[in-house]
Scaffold this active site. Structure first.
Site, PDB file in Angstrom:
ATOM      1  CB  CYS A   1      -0.917   0.149   1.061  1.00  0.00           C
ATOM      2  SG  CYS A   1      -2.145  -0.978   0.709  1.00  0.00           S
TER       3      CYS A   1
ATOM      4  CG  ASN B   1      10.085  -9.555  -4.672  1.00  0.00           C
ATOM      5  OD1 ASN B   1      10.332  -9.968  -4.288  1.00  0.00           O
ATOM      6  ND2 ASN B   1       8.793 -10.474  -5.820  1.00  0.00           N
ATOM      7  CG  ASP B   2      11.158  -6.198  -0.383  1.00  0.00           C
ATOM      8  OD1 ASP B   2      10.208  -5.063  -0.284  1.00  0.00           O
ATOM      9  OD2 ASP B   2      12.801  -5.247  -1.021  1.00  0.00           O
TER      10      ASP B   2
ATOM     11  CG  ASN C   1       0.923 -16.595  -9.212  1.00  0.00           C
ATOM     12  OD1 ASN C   1       0.697 -17.214  -9.888  1.00  0.00           O
ATOM     13  ND2 ASN C   1       1.688 -16.393  -8.717  1.00  0.00           N
TER      14      ASN C   1
ATOM     15  CG  HIS D   1       0.965  -7.395  -6.444  1.00  0.00           C
ATOM     16  ND1 HIS D   1      -0.549  -8.186  -5.603  1.00  0.00           N
ATOM     17  CD2 HIS D   1       1.329  -9.240  -6.304  1.00  0.00           C
ATOM     18  CE1 HIS D   1      -0.452  -9.371  -4.986  1.00  0.00           C
ATOM     19  NE2 HIS D   1       1.108  -9.888  -5.515  1.00  0.00           N
TER      20      HIS D   1
ATOM     21  CE  LYS E   1      -7.268 -32.728 -14.268  1.00  0.00           C
ATOM     22  NZ  LYS E   1      -7.721 -33.625 -14.477  1.00  0.00           N
ATOM     23  CG  PHE E   2      -6.531 -31.860  -6.945  1.00  0.00           C
ATOM     24  CD1 PHE E   2      -7.767 -31.484  -6.516  1.00  0.00           C
ATOM     25  CD2 PHE E   2      -5.840 -31.224  -6.085  1.00  0.00           C
ATOM     26  CE1 PHE E   2      -8.800 -30.974  -5.655  1.00  0.00           C
ATOM     27  CE2 PHE E   2      -6.504 -30.752  -4.414  1.00  0.00           C
ATOM     28  CZ  PHE E   2      -7.618 -30.358  -4.393  1.00  0.00           C
ATOM     29  CG  MET E   3      -3.206 -30.125 -13.436  1.00  0.00           C
ATOM     30  SD  MET E   3      -4.272 -31.269 -15.105  1.00  0.00           S
ATOM     31  CE  MET E   3      -4.553 -29.990 -15.412  1.00  0.00           C
TER      32      MET E   3
HETATM   33  O1  H2U Z   1       7.219  -6.582   1.225  1.00  0.00           O
HETATM   34  C1  H2U Z   1       7.193  -6.706   0.208  1.00  0.00           C
HETATM   35  C2  H2U Z   1       6.258  -7.735   0.750  1.00  0.00           C
HETATM   36  C3  H2U Z   1       6.294  -8.655  -0.373  1.00  0.00           C
HETATM   37  N1  H2U Z   1       6.657  -8.656  -1.110  1.00  0.00           N
HETATM   38  C4  H2U Z   1       6.567  -9.579  -2.760  1.00  0.00           C
HETATM   39  O2  H2U Z   1       5.558  -9.312  -2.765  1.00  0.00           O
HETATM   40  C5  H2U Z   1       5.427 -10.763  -3.930  1.00  0.00           C
HETATM   41  C6  H2U Z   1       4.044 -10.141  -3.441  1.00  0.00           C
HETATM   42  O3  H2U Z   1       3.293 -10.911  -4.996  1.00  0.00           O
HETATM   43  P1  H2U Z   1       2.030 -12.882  -4.694  1.00  0.00           P
HETATM   44  O4  H2U Z   1       0.979 -12.019  -3.966  1.00  0.00           O
HETATM   45  O5  H2U Z   1       2.237 -12.733  -5.949  1.00  0.00           O
HETATM   46  O6  H2U Z   1       3.104 -13.823  -4.413  1.00  0.00           O
HETATM   47  C7  H2U Z   1       6.108 -11.473  -3.253  1.00  0.00           C
HETATM   48  O7  H2U Z   1       7.136 -11.840  -4.518  1.00  0.00           O
HETATM   49  C8  H2U Z   1       7.143 -11.004  -2.569  1.00  0.00           C
HETATM   50  O8  H2U Z   1       8.289 -11.040  -2.499  1.00  0.00           O
HETATM   51  C9  H2U Z   1       7.773  -7.881  -1.629  1.00  0.00           C
HETATM   52  O9  H2U Z   1       8.483  -8.141  -2.089  1.00  0.00           O
HETATM   53  N2  H2U Z   1       8.362  -7.386  -0.198  1.00  0.00           N
END
Ligand code: H2U
Length: 351
Positions: free
Chosen positions: A59, A81-82, A157, A170, A318-320
Site C-alpha cells: 500500500c 522484489n525484496d 497469481n 498487483h 481440478k488437481f493435476m
Molecule cells: O515487503 C514486501 C512484501 C511482499 N513482497 C513481494 O511481493 C510479492 C507478492 O506477490 P504474490 O502475492 O503474487 O506472491 C512476493 O513475491 C513478495 O516477495 C516484497 O517484495 N516486499
C-alpha cells in the site's frame, strides 16, 4: 449380430488432443462429465478488502519489512522484489563435462507492479483507462528489461488458492538471462510450424477458431478469447490478437484500449461462473528479448494465458496429480463446453 459401430462424438467419447505449442497430447474423457452440469454455486467467503491497510507492504506510504517506504503513489507503482528468486549479480557455476550433472548461470531481476493505490479494486471495477495504465506499465517494463534480459515473464497469481500472498492488486515480473522451459518449448514449436507453413502458428489458429466458432469466449475488434482446443485446465483461456504482433511492445493504441476491455470482460465472466473471485495464474508470452531483439521473430505471436484451477464450484478445483503428473494431462469437461459456460456469462461482474 455385431453391434452398430458407434459414431465418434467428441462431446461424448474419449480421445486425445494435440497441443502444437508444446508438441504433446492431452486425454479428454467427456463421458465422465456427461451428467448435467453440476456447477453448484457456493458463494465463496467474500474477502472484504479495505481500500487501505497500514500494515500492507504494497500500500502507498507503508514501510515495507526491509525498511523501504512506499511512495504515496497515485497510479501504478513498481519496486524490486525484496525477496527475489533472481539476482542481477552473482558468481557463475563452473562448466561440467558430465552430461548428467549440468549447471548453468542464472541471473535476472524480480519486480512487483502495484496496479493502483487502492487495495479494493481490480480490472472489473477500474475504468478502461486505468486498465490501459496497467498495460502501459507492463509495456514499459518489457521495453526496459527486454534490453538486458532474454525473457521477461509478466505474471499474476490471483487468489490465495494460487499462492497469492497479498490482496492488493498487483503482479510480478521475473526477467532472466536464460530462456525458461515454457518459452523454449514454445519457441521451438512455433519456429517449426513457421518454417513448414510460412505463417505464425497462432495467427493460423486464431483465424481458424474465428471460422469454427466452437471455443470462442469473447471477441472484439482486435482480440479473441478462446478456450484452446488443447486446453488442460478446465476453464483455461488464451487471449489472441486478430492481427500478427510479436510482442507487447508492438501494440498500437487501439490494441491497448481493446485489450483493457478484453481483460475486464474475461475476468467478469470468470467471476460470474461461481460468483467468486476466480483464482488463476495468468501471464503474457511474446517473442524473446535481449539478444533476440535484433532479429525478427515472425514465428512468435504475442498472447495472454489464463490458467485457473476451479472445476465445479468456488471451492472445488481440478488437481493435476497422479495420472497428470505420471502420464499426461487429462480433462473431463471438454474445451467446447467450458467455452460455452464462459461465453454465456454476462460481460459485467456480478454485484
Ligand atoms: O515487503 C514486501 C512484501 C511482499 N513482497 C513481494 O511481493 C510479492 C507478492 O506477490 P504474490 O502475492 O503474487 O506472491 C512476493 O513475491 C513478495 O516477495 C516484497 O517484495 N516486499
Amino acid at each position: 449380430m455385431c453391434d452398430k459401430k458407434q459414431q465418434f462424438n467428441r462431446d461424448e467419447h474419449q480421445h486425445l488432443r494435440y497441443n502444437p505449442l508444446r508438441d504433446e497430447w492431452i486425454l479428454v474423457s467427456p463421458h465422465r462429465s456427461l451428467r448435467p452440469w453440476s456447477g453448484q454455486v457456493e458463494p465463496a467467503p467474500t474477502e472484504d478488502v479495505p481500500k487501505f491497510d497500514p500494515n500492507n507492504p504494497l500500500c502507498p506510504g507503508v514501510t515495507r519489512p526491509n525498511g523501504m517506504v512506499n511512495p504515496d503513489y497515485e497510479s501504478t507503482y513498481v519496486f524490486t522484489n525484496d525477496f527475489p528468486a533472481l539476482l542481477e549479480e552473482g558468481p557463475s557455476p563452473e562448466p561440467s563435462d558430465d552430461p548428467l550433472f549440468q549447471m548453468q548461470a542464472a541471473k535476472g531481476t524480480c519486480r512487483v507492479i502495484c496496479y493502483h493505490p487502492h487495495s479494493n479494486v481490480y480490472y472489473t471495477n477500474l475504468t478502461d483507462q486505468q486498465v490501459v495504465t496497467i498495460i502501459d506499465e507492463w509495456i514499459n517494463q518489457l521495453k526496459e528489461l527486454g534490453q538486458k534480459y532474454r525473457w521477461v515473464q509478466i505474471f499474476e497469481n490471483r487468489g490465495q488458492m494460487m499462492g497469492c500472498s497479498n490482496p492488493h492488486p498487483h503482479c510480478q515480473i521475473w526477467a532472466s538471462t536464460f530462456l525458461p522451459n515454457e518459452a523454449k518449448i514454445k519457441d521451438a514449436n512455433l519456429r517449426r510450424f513457421y518454417e513448414k507453413y510460412n505463417k505464425p502458428l497462432l495467427i493460423d489458429y486464431v483465424e481458424k477458431e474465428l471460422v469454427k466458432k466452437e471455443r470462442i469466449v469473447y471477441e472484439n475488434e482486435y482480440w479473441v478469447v478462446v478456450v484452446p482446443y488443447w486446453a488442460v485446465w478446465p476453464f483455461e483461456t488464451m487471449v489472441l490478437p486478430k492481427k500478427q504482433i510479436e510482442r507487447f511492445t508492438d501494440m498500437c493504441c487501439i490494441g491497448k484500449k481493446t485489450l483493457a476491455t478484453t481483460l475486464k470482460v474475461l475476468v467478469a465472466k470468470y467471476d460470474n461462473i461461481f460468483k467468486c473471485k476466480f483464482p488463476y495464474s495468468m501471464g503474457w508470452h511474446g517473442a524473446p528479448t535481449g539478444e533476440d531483439l535484433c532479429t525478427p521473430q515472425p514465428h512468435w505471436t504475442f498472447h495472454g494465458i489464463f490458467l485457473p484451477p476451479l472445476l465445479r464450484s468456488a471451492t472445488v478445483k481440478k488437481f493435476m496429480v497422479g495420472y497428470e503428473l505420471l502420464a499426461q494431462s487429462q480433462r473431463d469437461l471438454t474445451p467446447e463446453k467450458a467455452a460455452d459456460i464462459l461465453r454465456s456469462q454476462p460481460n459485467e461482474r456480478f454485484e
